[in-house]
Design a protein around this motif. Structure first.
Motif, PDB file in Angstrom:
ATOM      1  N   VAL A  37      33.224 -19.074  35.215  1.00 27.18           N
ATOM      2  CA  VAL A  37      32.266 -20.284  35.807  1.00 27.18           C
ATOM      3  C   VAL A  37      32.406 -21.382  34.961  1.00 27.18           C
ATOM      4  O   VAL A  37      32.217 -21.110  33.575  1.00 27.18           O
ATOM      5  N   CYS A  96      22.702 -19.232  38.297  1.00 27.92           N
ATOM      6  CA  CYS A  96      23.720 -18.595  38.816  1.00 27.92           C
ATOM      7  C   CYS A  96      23.407 -17.251  39.486  1.00 27.92           C
ATOM      8  O   CYS A  96      23.904 -16.912  40.221  1.00 27.92           O
ATOM      9  N   MET A 141      26.270 -22.128  32.176  1.00 28.75           N
ATOM     10  CA  MET A 141      27.162 -20.931  32.109  1.00 28.75           C
ATOM     11  C   MET A 141      28.400 -21.323  31.226  1.00 28.75           C
ATOM     12  O   MET A 141      29.074 -20.584  30.858  1.00 28.75           O
ATOM     13  N   GLN A 148      29.375 -14.290  30.007  1.00 28.81           N
ATOM     14  CA  GLN A 148      29.581 -14.668  31.538  1.00 28.81           C
ATOM     15  C   GLN A 148      29.878 -13.517  32.188  1.00 28.81           C
ATOM     16  O   GLN A 148      29.103 -13.432  33.326  1.00 28.81           O
ATOM     17  N   LEU A 183      27.520 -12.405  35.821  1.00 25.12           N
ATOM     18  CA  LEU A 183      28.042 -12.320  36.800  1.00 25.12           C
ATOM     19  C   LEU A 183      27.934 -10.939  37.330  1.00 25.12           C
ATOM     20  O   LEU A 183      27.616 -10.619  38.690  1.00 25.12           O
ATOM     21  N   GLN A 201      24.157 -11.301  38.578  1.00 28.46           N
ATOM     22  CA  GLN A 201      24.268 -11.830  39.879  1.00 28.46           C
ATOM     23  C   GLN A 201      24.467 -10.964  41.096  1.00 28.46           C
ATOM     24  O   GLN A 201      24.002 -11.050  42.224  1.00 28.46           O
TER      25      GLN A 201
END
Length: 251
Positions: free
Chosen positions: A78, A87, A125, A133, A137, A140
């Motif tokens: 990202v 995010c 990010m 990251q 993710l 997420q």
């Protein structure tokens, strides 16, 4: 059961994988292993609906939609300056509006805290390392609560502690939610430890999923990965595979 059936997958006119059909149980983590270039990423992308071929995924006769399937590709980065919290919230973008419900923010912050990411919540990010990251993710995708999660090398940029933390979080998620995870992995020892079953992708075919100890044997590991494997058992009673180079005269 999650039933997955697909046609042969081709890229650039070349056949990458033959037709396949397999099932994943609710609460199960299925590991996909195989040497580089055998089609693991191609398989996951096709299941995620990101390939020209149609690969239906059904659960008890109902076909899953894109909202039901979460996909984290390999080496995804990202570059945006959105915050870590923002995010994670985008994992449930359908629920976002001009004003984000306070309950949704509380839920996202709670998940970040459980995964040890709370100190990064306000960081952009774009300022994070590759490993940080990757952890965000994964968070997420968990926040989206998909019925089926597809992860391509989700621990490739993580240190040892965070590899174990991320895989433990995924394992806990499927067992608590009844969802399923299909994860492509290069580390055979981690796959054997965290995956309920293993599916070998090699020679242009997807093998039948089975217990790690039945798939990861000398007869399969040695010729495919071109190593001399040593098989041990760790204190958690899971398989440990120590790779040794094959002597040049035997290679």
């Amino acid at each position: 059961m999650f039933d997955i059936t697909g046609p042969a997958l081709r890229r650039g006119g070349n056949r990458v994988l033959g037709a396949f059909s397999f099932s994943v149980a609710p609460g199960e983590m299925l590991g996909v292993v195989g040497p580089n270039g055998t089609g693991k990423s191609t398989l996951l992308r096709a299941i995620a609906g990101l390939a020209p071929e149609t690969v239906p995924v059904t659960r008890e006769g109902r076909r899953l939609g894109r909202r039901d399937i979460g996909h984290l590709p390999q080496a995804f980065a990202v570059k945006s300056s959105i915050s870590v919290l923002e995010c994670v919230l985008l994992g449930r973008r359908e629920e976002l509006g001009l004003r984000i419900p306070a309950g949704l923010i509380d839920e996202a912050e709670g998940l970040l805290a459980r995964l040890g990411l709370a100190p990064l919540a306000d960081r952009p990010m774009s300022a994070l390392s590759g490993g940080q990251q990757q952890r965000v993710l994964i968070t997420q995708r968990l926040f989206r609560t998909p019925a089926l999660m597809l992860l391509d090398e989700p621990t490739s940029a993580l240190d040892l502690h965070h590899q174990l933390s991320a895989l433990s979080a995924l394992s806990g998620y499927v067992r608590q939610s009844g969802a399923a995870v299909i994860v492509a992995m290069h580390d055979l020892t981690l796959a054997a430890r965290y995956c309920d079953r293993i599916m070998l992708v090699a020679g242009g075919e997807c093998g039948a999923p089975d217990l790690p100890a039945k798939i990861l044997t000398r007869e399969t590991v040695s010729p495919l990965w071109r190593i001399d494997p040593e098989f041990l058992t760790c204190r958690a009673e899971s398989l440990v595979i120590v790779p040794h180079a094959i002597p040049e005269q035997q290679a």
